[in-house]
Motif scaffolding. Structure first.
Motif, mmCIF file in Angstrom:
data_model
loop_
_atom_site.group_PDB
_atom_site.id
_atom_site.type_symbol
_atom_site.label_atom_id
_atom_site.label_comp_id
_atom_site.label_asym_id
_atom_site.label_seq_id
_atom_site.Cartn_x
_atom_site.Cartn_y
_atom_site.Cartn_z
ATOM 1 N N LEU A 19 38.975 -47.545 -56.448
ATOM 2 C CA LEU A 19 39.425 -46.173 -56.163
ATOM 3 C C LEU A 19 40.928 -46.024 -56.440
ATOM 4 C CD1 LEU A 19 37.516 -45.495 -52.812
ATOM 5 C CD2 LEU A 19 37.099 -44.360 -55.005
ATOM 6 N N LEU A 20 41.710 -47.039 -56.032
ATOM 7 C CA LEU A 20 43.161 -46.967 -56.239
ATOM 8 C C LEU A 20 43.478 -47.004 -57.730
ATOM 9 C CD1 LEU A 20 44.473 -49.328 -53.390
ATOM 10 C CD2 LEU A 20 44.359 -46.841 -53.378
ATOM 11 N N LYS A 21 42.747 -47.835 -58.459
ATOM 12 C CA LYS A 21 42.952 -47.940 -59.906
ATOM 13 C C LYS A 21 42.691 -46.601 -60.592
ATOM 14 C CE LYS A 21 41.858 -52.310 -61.482
ATOM 15 N NZ LYS A 21 40.794 -53.212 -61.875
ATOM 16 N N GLN A 22 41.751 -45.842 -60.020
ATOM 17 C CA GLN A 22 41.410 -44.517 -60.564
ATOM 18 C C GLN A 22 42.437 -43.462 -60.195
ATOM 19 O OE1 GLN A 22 37.722 -42.807 -59.496
ATOM 20 N NE2 GLN A 22 36.655 -43.689 -61.220
ATOM 21 N N PRO A 37 24.675 -53.405 -53.614
ATOM 22 C CA PRO A 37 25.579 -53.807 -54.702
ATOM 23 C C PRO A 37 25.440 -55.296 -54.986
ATOM 24 C CG PRO A 37 26.807 -53.464 -52.656
ATOM 25 C CD PRO A 37 25.342 -53.452 -52.313
ATOM 26 N N ASN A 38 26.226 -55.826 -55.900
ATOM 27 C CA ASN A 38 26.280 -57.294 -56.048
ATOM 28 C C ASN A 38 27.720 -57.740 -56.311
ATOM 29 O OD1 ASN A 38 26.606 -56.784 -58.782
ATOM 30 N ND2 ASN A 38 24.621 -57.592 -59.386
ATOM 31 N N LEU A 97 33.291 -57.208 -57.619
ATOM 32 C CA LEU A 97 34.662 -57.688 -57.381
ATOM 33 C C LEU A 97 35.496 -57.676 -58.652
ATOM 34 C CD1 LEU A 97 33.774 -60.741 -55.078
ATOM 35 C CD2 LEU A 97 34.585 -58.510 -54.344
ATOM 36 N N VAL A 98 34.835 -57.713 -59.831
ATOM 37 C CA VAL A 98 35.578 -57.646 -61.102
ATOM 38 C C VAL A 98 35.186 -56.393 -61.901
ATOM 39 C CG1 VAL A 98 36.029 -60.125 -61.298
ATOM 40 C CG2 VAL A 98 33.892 -59.216 -62.222
ATOM 41 N N GLY A 99 34.680 -55.365 -61.182
ATOM 42 C CA GLY A 99 34.351 -54.093 -61.840
ATOM 43 C C GLY A 99 33.100 -54.137 -62.700
ATOM 44 N N ALA A 140 30.977 -45.849 -59.045
ATOM 45 C CA ALA A 140 31.326 -46.073 -60.458
ATOM 46 C C ALA A 140 32.604 -46.902 -60.598
ATOM 47 C CB ALA A 140 31.485 -44.737 -61.183
ATOM 48 N N THR A 141 33.433 -46.936 -59.555
ATOM 49 C CA THR A 141 34.673 -47.729 -59.634
ATOM 50 C C THR A 141 34.368 -49.228 -59.584
ATOM 51 O OG1 THR A 141 35.042 -47.771 -57.253
ATOM 52 C CG2 THR A 141 35.981 -45.915 -58.440
#
Ligand SMILES: NC(=O)c1ccc[n+]([C@@H]2O[C@H](COP(=O)([O-])OP(=O)(O)OC[C@H]3O[C@@H](n4cnc5c(N)ncnc54)[C@H](OP(=O)(O)O)[C@@H]3O)[C@@H](O)[C@H]2O)c1
Length: 273
Positions: free
Chosen positions: A24-27, A120-121, A125-127, A152-153
């Motif tokens: 989210l922060l990266k977005q 999730p899986n 952790l690496v997008g 989606a992030t």
């Protein structure tokens, strides 16, 4: 995100929450729009140094502003965490990433049916995560859209229409990264037995998984066609695939996934009460 959807609150600030928060922060979402409740002091320190987020030790009034609450606690702590947060979560939409906990239990604990349950899986952790999402009937199209933008992030997602399918998802993609790691271990060990260094064997094995997966994703052909294309009769790949088929590995592997689904169901029973 719109102003009604913000801020986004996280109950539990561990691995899964951090994967989503990082995305989210990266977005471009400001850290001030993210609330986190995390009882464990070292985990709060990590959120502060990693993301500049000051997490709360206990659920409080700050949660009332959140349009979306993400539940990223271990299954065994969900009901206690829900009891603490419920007075503060107002009219929020809820997204659970907790393994096994049924949406009926979540709806009952939180007093609302606006719940999306997800599986999730760890590649999240690496997008590169793969997440399946199940919406309860009370979830609106706008709710779905908000959840999709958040998930989606962390990678790719798909929706399932029956909640019990999440047990199959758990067995396939939820636990799936461990199956890949297991094969990586075997391929690496075999490489070392045949005279490669550990580092060489590891690089070759990981690179092969990444490359073959990309090829399977990009190709119009199903995996069996891709496999047959590289398996000429009497050749080296043929020798390996024949050895696997003769050992009954396919049936064993399928059995293993069924065992994971049985366990996913049991966990739902165990922690849902
Ligand atoms: N990691 C994955 O790849 C993955 C994949 C699929 C599903 N999941 C599911 O996602 C959920 C979270 O997993 P995770 O790996 O992120 O676990 P985690 O790193 O252990 O994070 C859970 C966090 O929640 C905190 N917590 C415990 N009780 C709480 C409460 N009452 N209020 C608020 N926070 C509380 C825990 O603090 P303490 O350490 O103090 O207990 C911990 O920091 C689990 O249900 C897991 O099954 C994870």
């Amino acid at each position: 995100m719109t102003t009604q959807e913000l801020p986004i609150a996280f109950i539990g600030g561990g691995n899964m929450a951090s994967a989503i928060i990082g995305g989210l922060l990266k977005q471009g979402l400001p850290a001030s729009q993210i609330e986190v409740v995390e009882p464990f002091a070292p985990a709060r320190d990590k959120l502060l140094t990693q993301f500049g987020i000051t997490a709360q030790e206990v659920a409080g009034a700050a949660l009332a502003r959140a349009g979306l609450v993400v539940w990223a606690v271990k299954p065994q702590t969900f009901s206690d965490a829900a009891a603490q947060a419920r007075p503060h979560t107002g009219a929020a939409l809820h997204l659970s990433v907790a393994a096994g906990i049924r949406s009926d239990s979540i709806a009952q604990w939180l007093g609302t049916g606006r719940v999306v349950r997800s599986m999730p899986n760890t590649p999240a952790l690496v997008g590169k995560g793969m997440t399946a999402l199940y919406p309860r009937p009370e979830v609106t199209p706008a709710d779905r859209s908000l959840v999709e933008r958040v998930i989606a992030t962390t990678g790719d997602h798909l929706w399932v229409e029956a909640e019990e399918q999440l047990d199959a998802v758990t067995a396939l993609s939820g636990s799936g990264p461990a199956y890949v790691f297991f094969f990586l271990e075997s391929m690496t060990a075999a490489g070392v037995e045949m005279g490669l260094s550990h580092e060489q064997a590891h690089r070759l094995a990981v690179g092969t998984f990444v490359g073959a997966s990309e090829l399977a994703r990009a190709s119009q052909d199903p995996p069996e066609v891709l496999r047959e294309r590289v398996t000429s009769k009497g050749g080296t790949t043929y020798a390996a695939i024949s050895a696997m088929q003769n050992s009954g590995m396919d049936a064993l592997f399928r059995q293993a996934l069924h065992a994971a689904r049985v366990r996913a169901r049991e966990l739902g029973e165990e922690f849902g009460r």
